[in-house]
Design an enzyme around this catalytic site. Structure first.
Site, PDB file in Angstrom:
ATOM      1  N   ASN A 216      16.998  31.711   4.821  1.00  0.00           N
ATOM      2  CA  ASN A 216      16.470  32.897   4.142  1.00  0.00           C
ATOM      3  C   ASN A 216      17.540  33.468   3.219  1.00  0.00           C
ATOM      4  OD1 ASN A 216      18.059  34.987   5.645  1.00  0.00           O
ATOM      5  ND2 ASN A 216      16.957  34.082   7.378  1.00  0.00           N
ATOM      6  N   ASP A 285      12.970  33.115  12.235  1.00  0.00           N
ATOM      7  CA  ASP A 285      12.006  33.234  13.347  1.00  0.00           C
ATOM      8  C   ASP A 285      11.496  31.869  13.792  1.00  0.00           C
ATOM      9  OD1 ASP A 285      12.078  35.992  13.630  1.00  0.00           O
ATOM     10  OD2 ASP A 285      10.714  36.278  11.936  1.00  0.00           O
ATOM     11  N   ASP A 315      14.341  35.143  20.349  1.00  0.00           N
ATOM     12  CA  ASP A 315      14.695  36.431  19.744  1.00  0.00           C
ATOM     13  C   ASP A 315      15.963  36.919  20.443  1.00  0.00           C
ATOM     14  OD1 ASP A 315      14.918  39.242  19.204  1.00  0.00           O
ATOM     15  OD2 ASP A 315      12.881  39.131  18.396  1.00  0.00           O
ATOM     16  N   ILE A 316      17.064  36.885  19.718  1.00  0.00           N
ATOM     17  CA  ILE A 316      18.373  37.156  20.331  1.00  0.00           C
ATOM     18  C   ILE A 316      18.468  38.617  20.775  1.00  0.00           C
ATOM     19  CG2 ILE A 316      20.876  37.074  19.965  1.00  0.00           C
ATOM     20  CD1 ILE A 316      20.248  35.026  17.663  1.00  0.00           C
ATOM     21  N   PHE A 337      18.372  45.645  13.526  1.00  0.00           N
ATOM     22  CA  PHE A 337      17.889  45.984  12.190  1.00  0.00           C
ATOM     23  C   PHE A 337      16.404  45.672  12.132  1.00  0.00           C
ATOM     24  CE2 PHE A 337      21.159  46.974   8.959  1.00  0.00           C
ATOM     25  CZ  PHE A 337      22.244  47.058   9.822  1.00  0.00           C
TER      26      PHE A 337
HETATM   27  N1  CTP Z   1      16.342  39.160  15.579  1.00  0.00           N
HETATM   28  C1  CTP Z   1      16.877  38.363  16.566  1.00  0.00           C
HETATM   29  N2  CTP Z   1      16.373  37.129  16.799  1.00  0.00           N
HETATM   30  C2  CTP Z   1      15.303  36.682  16.096  1.00  0.00           C
HETATM   31  C3  CTP Z   1      14.730  37.497  15.095  1.00  0.00           C
HETATM   32  C4  CTP Z   1      15.279  38.729  14.866  1.00  0.00           C
HETATM   33  O1  CTP Z   1      17.857  38.783  17.207  1.00  0.00           O
HETATM   34  N3  CTP Z   1      14.827  35.487  16.353  1.00  0.00           N
HETATM   35  C5  CTP Z   1      16.912  40.487  15.357  1.00  0.00           C
HETATM   36  C6  CTP Z   1      17.477  40.710  13.984  1.00  0.00           C
HETATM   37  O2  CTP Z   1      18.859  40.396  13.935  1.00  0.00           O
HETATM   38  C7  CTP Z   1      17.248  42.194  13.768  1.00  0.00           C
HETATM   39  C8  CTP Z   1      15.989  42.458  14.555  1.00  0.00           C
HETATM   40  O3  CTP Z   1      15.879  41.409  15.507  1.00  0.00           O
HETATM   41  O4  CTP Z   1      18.295  42.954  14.327  1.00  0.00           O
HETATM   42  C9  CTP Z   1      14.726  42.555  13.766  1.00  0.00           C
HETATM   43  O5  CTP Z   1      14.606  41.452  12.924  1.00  0.00           O
HETATM   44  P1  CTP Z   1      13.381  41.334  11.914  1.00  0.00           P
HETATM   45  O6  CTP Z   1      13.512  40.064  11.153  1.00  0.00           O
HETATM   46  O7  CTP Z   1      13.228  42.608  11.165  1.00  0.00           O
HETATM   47  O8  CTP Z   1      12.160  41.302  12.897  1.00  0.00           O
HETATM   48  P2  CTP Z   1      11.442  40.201  13.704  1.00  0.00           P
HETATM   49  O9  CTP Z   1      11.753  40.407  15.140  1.00  0.00           O
HETATM   50  O10 CTP Z   1      11.707  38.855  13.157  1.00  0.00           O
HETATM   51  O11 CTP Z   1       9.937  40.631  13.520  1.00  0.00           O
HETATM   52  P3  CTP Z   1       8.936  40.431  12.274  1.00  0.00           P
HETATM   53  O12 CTP Z   1       9.367  39.191  11.591  1.00  0.00           O
HETATM   54  O13 CTP Z   1       7.640  40.357  12.919  1.00  0.00           O
HETATM   55  O14 CTP Z   1       9.093  41.665  11.441  1.00  0.00           O
END
Ligand code: CTP
Length: 437
Positions: A216, A285, A315-316, A337
């Protein structure tokens, strides 16, 4: 965000003491960089320094007369060593030779530089540079220790490397950029001293085949700015970063990772001993379900299009949040974030609950002046208690505002209060105590 925090050298009088060593040539670059940070640089040179670098060079770069001789009436009346000592907000001696370290440690005032140092109450930062055996000498070590212990001096470097005296080893002056960072740190509040902060940054790259990946547009700038701000304010920082083109901030431990699962392993391990984890990374994701062992070939014609099947990545942030809630992992503060293109506050609030963190920093990544790649960001802080929408700011300003929240949160965590309750005007009294009640 106050400039005194985001640009601690701006408007400050910095006396730059230059001694006679081969690294004196780097003092020119140092003077330039300090000036670039907004400091009013006043160079003071020892007699030996003038054999290595011209006064005119430093005078041109600082726009100020250079002070070399307190016994010369015209110089003393123009500059005045006591005036300069009083005006200084910081004294940086770079290079600090073994001889000058010895003179300063003895409390000598036998030239312009030693007189200013002795007469000043400003913090003193030394960037030693000398032959490796001089550096190793117990006398030099003792002199430096005395300057640190008795006079509160700070020391940056020296680094190891090939020295002008043809020895290889420690003795090389720290790089000008690192000296500027040490100077900025000296003038910054050390409100995260003794704290361990883990920051994730950048994108993750999910391999498709040996040459391709899914990634990304995250530049990593926001996470790097948070790591830099926390380090400058005294934290020991572990930056876990996906691929970026950025130079890691000085004084930060860095782990480079590629895939989301690598980032998860590094981050969950580091979180175990951290006071705060800030997840600024744009974690992918999804990842290709299978990584092809050899490069995917195009097939040509109507057959050409390839379909890549994707799996969901862990999701970390949610993993760390869940472990903390369910296993009682001792992590005082967890910050996430929310990169959104609409309904920023609502989505950030949903993530706050779902990922069980203390603060979610929401930002609209569709805006041209905020989010990915640019140097500015417009964010909203969302906590259990409410939200604070912030004006457009440099990422460094946003980073320091996040660090402010960490500082507050850690103070409150110590008193069992909610971690990241709102600051200042909405704070529920300063007495700590029960917070939510
Ligand atoms: N994050 C994470 N692990 C993932 C995806 C996201 O730890 N696999 C963390 C990001 O570092 C950020 C937060 O979760 O601090 C939100 O990330 P964001 O991309 O805004 O949200 P998503 O959880 O991916 O949700 P969506 O794509 O549905 O908005």
């Amino acid at each position: 965000m106050a400039e005194s925090v985001t640009r601690p050298l701006a408007g400050k009088t910095v006396v730059l003491g230059v001694c006679g060593g081969i690294a004196a040539y780097k003092a020119a670059e140092l003077a330039r960089l300090l000036g670039k940070q907004g400091a009013d640089v006043r160079a003071v040179m020892t007699a030996h320094a003038t054999a290595f670098i011209g006064e005119l060079t430093l005078q041109t770069l600082t726009g100020r007369r250079v002070f070399t001789d307190p016994f010369q009436l015209t110089q003393e009346s123009e500059i005045g060593h006591i005036e300069l000592a009083d005006a200084a907000d910081l004294i940086v001696v770079a290079p600090a030779t073994a001889n000058t370290v010895a003179r300063l440690a003895a409390g000598a005032a036998d030239d312009a530089l030693a007189s200013v140092v002795l007469a000043s109450r400003a913090p003193l930062l030394l960037a030693p540079s000398m032959n490796v055996n001089m550096w190793d000498s117990p006398l030099t070590r003792d002199n430096l220790r005395r300057l640190v212990d008795v006079a509160g001096a700070r020391v940056v470097g020296p680094g190891a490397g090939f020295l002008a005296c043809r020895w290889v080893g420690p003795g090389r002056m720290a790089e000008p950029g690192d000296i500027v960072e040490a100077a900025a740190r000296t003038l910054s509040p050390q409100d995260l001293a003794g704290r361990r902060v883990v920051v994730t940054a950048g994108p993750t790259y999910e391999p498709v085949d040996p040459v391709r990946f899914v990634g990304n547009r995250s530049s990593g700038k926001m996470g790097y700015a948070i790591a830099a701000a926390a380090a400058r304010r005294g934290a020991s920082v572990h930056l876990i970063t996906g691929p970026t083109s950025l130079e890691p901030p000085p004084g930060v431990d860095v782990s480079h990772v590629g895939e989301a699962r690598e980032m998860r392993d590094e981050t969950t391990a580091a979180a175990g001993s951290a006071d705060a984890v800030v997840m600024a990374a744009a974690v992918a994701d999804f990842r290709p379900r299978e990584v092809q062992a050899s490069k995917l070939k195009k097939r040509g014609g109507d057959e050409g299009a390839a379909t890549i099947e994707m799996s969901e990545n862990p999701d970390i942030l949610a993993t760390i949040g869940a472990r903390r809630s369910e296993r009682g992992d001792a992590l005082p503060i967890l910050v996430g974030f929310a990169a959104e293109t609409e309904d920023v506050v609502e989505n950030a609030r949903a993530k706050l609950a779902r990922k069980r963190c203390d603060l979610v920093v929401g930002n609209d990544v569709s805006a041209v002046d905020a989010g990915f790649s640019v140097d500015t960001n417009r964010v909203v802080f969302v906590t259990e208690d409410g939200e604070e929408a912030r004006e457009l700011d440099e990422k460094a300003g946003v980073a320091h505002a996040i660090v402010d929240r960490l500082v507050d949160g850690l103070a409150r965590a110590g008193s069992d209060a909610p971690h990241l309750a709102r600051r200042a005007n909405t704070r529920r009294g300063d007495g700590g105590g029960d917070g939510d009640g």
